[in-house]
Design a protein around this motif. Sequence first.
Motif, PDB file in Angstrom:
ATOM      1  N   ALA A  48      34.792  -2.740  32.646  1.00 33.54           N
ATOM      2  CA  ALA A  48      33.541  -3.126  33.307  1.00 33.54           C
ATOM      3  C   ALA A  48      32.967  -4.390  32.686  1.00 33.54           C
ATOM      4  CB  ALA A  48      32.531  -1.982  33.240  1.00 33.54           C
ATOM      5  N   GLY A  49      33.099  -4.522  31.369  1.00 36.01           N
ATOM      6  CA  GLY A  49      32.627  -5.723  30.687  1.00 36.01           C
ATOM      7  C   GLY A  49      33.353  -6.976  31.162  1.00 36.01           C
ATOM      8  N   TYR A  50      34.607  -6.819  31.545  1.00 36.95           N
ATOM      9  CA  TYR A  50      35.378  -7.925  32.115  1.00 36.95           C
ATOM     10  C   TYR A  50      35.015  -8.162  33.589  1.00 36.95           C
ATOM     11  CZ  TYR A  50      38.797  -8.260  28.267  1.00 36.95           C
ATOM     12  OH  TYR A  50      39.419  -8.454  27.059  1.00 36.95           O
ATOM     13  N   LYS A  51      34.207  -7.234  34.144  1.00 37.81           N
ATOM     14  CA  LYS A  51      33.915  -7.241  35.578  1.00 37.81           C
ATOM     15  C   LYS A  51      35.217  -7.163  36.392  1.00 37.81           C
ATOM     16  CE  LYS A  51      29.530  -9.732  35.124  1.00 37.81           C
ATOM     17  NZ  LYS A  51      28.967  -8.704  34.358  1.00 37.81           N
ATOM     18  N   TYR A  52      36.138  -6.357  35.871  1.00 36.95           N
ATOM     19  CA  TYR A  52      37.455  -6.208  36.474  1.00 36.95           C
ATOM     20  C   TYR A  52      37.364  -5.315  37.701  1.00 36.95           C
ATOM     21  CZ  TYR A  52      42.534  -6.090  36.560  1.00 36.95           C
ATOM     22  OH  TYR A  52      43.845  -6.225  36.925  1.00 36.95           O
ATOM     23  N   GLU A  53      38.020  -5.705  38.775  1.00 37.16           N
ATOM     24  CA  GLU A  53      37.885  -4.996  40.047  1.00 37.16           C
ATOM     25  C   GLU A  53      39.049  -4.076  40.390  1.00 37.16           C
ATOM     26  OE1 GLU A  53      37.135  -7.892  43.063  1.00 37.16           O
ATOM     27  OE2 GLU A  53      35.267  -8.563  42.118  1.00 37.16           O
ATOM     28  N   HIS A  54      40.205  -4.289  39.818  1.00 38.94           N
ATOM     29  CA  HIS A  54      41.412  -3.562  40.230  1.00 38.94           C
ATOM     30  C   HIS A  54      41.547  -2.226  39.491  1.00 38.94           C
ATOM     31  CE1 HIS A  54      42.339  -7.281  42.229  1.00 38.94           C
ATOM     32  NE2 HIS A  54      42.400  -7.926  41.080  1.00 38.94           N
TER      33      HIS A  54
END
Length: 135
Positions: A48-54
């Motif tokens: 979530a900190g990376y704002k990762y979507e996959h």
Amino acid sequence: MIFIGGSREIFELPEPVIARIGAIVAAEHGVLIGDASGADAEAQGLLAGYKYEHVGVFHAGKEPRNNLGDWAAYHVPSPEGARGYWVHAAKDREMARRADFGMMVWDGASPGTAVNVLRLAIANKPCVIYDLARG
């Protein structure tokens, strides 16, 4: 697709795991992860900190206990009357089935994490194991 999991008793990911998750994000691999506290929630927080979507979050209850990135959630119901470990076994089996690879963070004691490694091995799917008990 990479199944990331681990022991509920782990509340801080070791540096090699953090680096590996960074590499997963950089390579834009899909991630399958559970909704438990401990290693699942810690890995979710990092993603979530990376704002990762996959990312897909798998859960046995009506709603995920943790979905820190507001990702797609996949409900895998438990068998009627399931208790303890068995409540989450079906969702773990489904993540192992969908995964191409695994990455488990193990405290050296969690039977659920050990079984997930075994599920992946039986299916001939590579799995990286970070064994915190043995460094």
